[in-house]
Scaffold this active site. Structure first.
Site, short mmCIF file in Angstrom:
data_model
loop_
_atom_site.label_atom_id
_atom_site.label_comp_id
_atom_site.label_asym_id
_atom_site.label_seq_id
_atom_site.Cartn_x
_atom_site.Cartn_y
_atom_site.Cartn_z
CB SER B 77 -0.89 0.01 1.25
OG SER B 77 -2.01 -0.82 1.05
CB CYS B 78 0.64 4.35 -1.96
SG CYS B 78 1.36 5.98 -2.02
CB VAL B 79 4.01 4.87 2.86
CG1 VAL B 79 4.91 5.77 2.04
CG2 VAL B 79 4.07 5.26 4.32
CB ALA B 82 -1.28 3.87 3.87
#
Lengths: 99, 130, 122
Positions: B77-79, B82
């Site tokens: 997941s794209c930090v 997120a």
């Protein structure tokens, strides 16, 4: 050659229209989700135009069935399952999703 | 063939997220490799461990997590997406003194470089959105 | 596994700038691919051309996309195209855009979609 995947109903937005403008002969179009509403009689001109431009047409059978669309009765349309969806992505160099 | 997927939208209320999962399962069943699934924007909601799904509905976060465990699929997941949406791992929770960890097992938080790497390494990149 | 180090990427922005976050997402994606030295082309298609409009004045707390566009070249996103038909339809003149994107007519659009290794729509 490109596989275009249409997730949006042509009555809801401009994805199909934009796809038509950029697709070329030898490409394919897979209708998925609400994209299968492109099979409505009143959207037929767009699909005829794509076919005339040399673009092969497919639809996810279960998305058609879910929405009460008889995909088997549409001439020139390939009805596929998810296995067929995977095969289509393999048969084309790239995919473009429209949503 | 090696696949990578980019998932733009949330697991609930969006058809394309079901489609992404079905596509992933099918390609693995066909003997292909799924190198990585990158969840971006609202797609990061897939990586929550705090969702509850009624028994007759598909729990996509749980399904993805299981698929990752069975087939060694990298779920990222794209930090940036997120943290804005309340998806935090242990390190982030500790660093920012948050009261809970919400990232599900099998997922990791990382930057867009992971998507770039997936694009380089895979034979086919398929985008799911809408 | 392929040993290829680069794949050309076409990032397609199809959303106007401030109603949703997709336009910002598209710009972020293009910058990320460029930062990792991938050849990137950014295309504003259909409604996405509104992202290029000049005179944007977003409120505090909202990222100024008009200004963000100005940094694309610094990140190495050299090629930026705008759907010429969509610009005309929306009354946007090329000379008034926040970024001097190259207008692309349908033949150019077809070529862009047919020549990149990856196409990422946002």
């Amino acid at each position: 050659m490109t596989l275009h995947i249409l997730f949006e109903s042509p009555f809801a937005g401009h994805a199909l229209e934009e796809c038509r403008r950029v697709a070329g002969a030898g490409d394919a179009l897979l209708l998925a989700g609400d994209g299968v509403y492109a099979l409505a009689d009143t959207a037929a001109d767009a699909l005829h135009a794509l076919r005339a431009d040399g673009i092969a047409l497919f639809a996810l059978a279960e998305d058609c069935a879910a929405r009460g669309i008889a995909s088997a009765e549409v001439p020139g349309l390939g009805a596929v399952d998810y296995g067929g969806f995977v095969e289509l992505t393999l048969a084309h160099e790239r995919s473009v999703s429209w949503f | 063939m090696i696949f990578a997927l980019l998932v733009h939208d949330a697991p609930v209320g969006r058809h394309s997220s079901q489609a992404a999962y079905r596509f992933a399962s099918e390609l693995l069943a066909g003997g292909h490799t799924l190198f990585r699934v990158f969840f971006f924007g609202d797609g990061v909601h897939h990586s929550t461990r705090l969702n509850l799904t009624p028994g007759n509905e598909t729990d996509l976060p749980q399904r993805w997590s299981r698929l990752a465990a069975e087939h060694g699929v990298d779920l990222v997941s794209c930090v940036g997406s997120a943290l804005r949406r309340g998806i935090v791992d242990e390190a982030q929770a500790r660093q920012h003194a948050l009261e809970a960890v919400s990232l599900r097992d099998g997922f990791e938080l990382s930057g867009l470089g992971q998507l770039v790497e997936a694009s380089i390494r895979c034979d086919r990149l398929v985008v799911f959105g809408g | 596994m392929s040993t290829q180090r680069t794949r050309s990427v076409l990032v397609v922005c199809r959303s106007a700038p401030y109603g949703r976050s997709r336009a910002r997402d598209a710009i972020d994606l293009a910058m990320a691919f460029a930062a990792f030295e991938q050849p990137v082309t950014l295309l504003f298609l259909g409604e996405g051309v509104f992202t290029l409009a000049g005179g944007q004045q977003p409120p505090a707390g909202t990222r100024h996309l008009g200004k963000l566009l100005g940094t694309l070249a610094d990140y190495g996103v050299g090629q930026v195209f705008a759907d010429a038909a969509a610009l005309a339809e929306r009354g946007l003149a090329v000379r008034e855009l926040a970024l001097a994107a190259e207008p692309a007519h349908d033949d150019t659009l077809r070529e862009l979609f047919a020549t990149h290794d990856r196409v990422i729509t946002v």
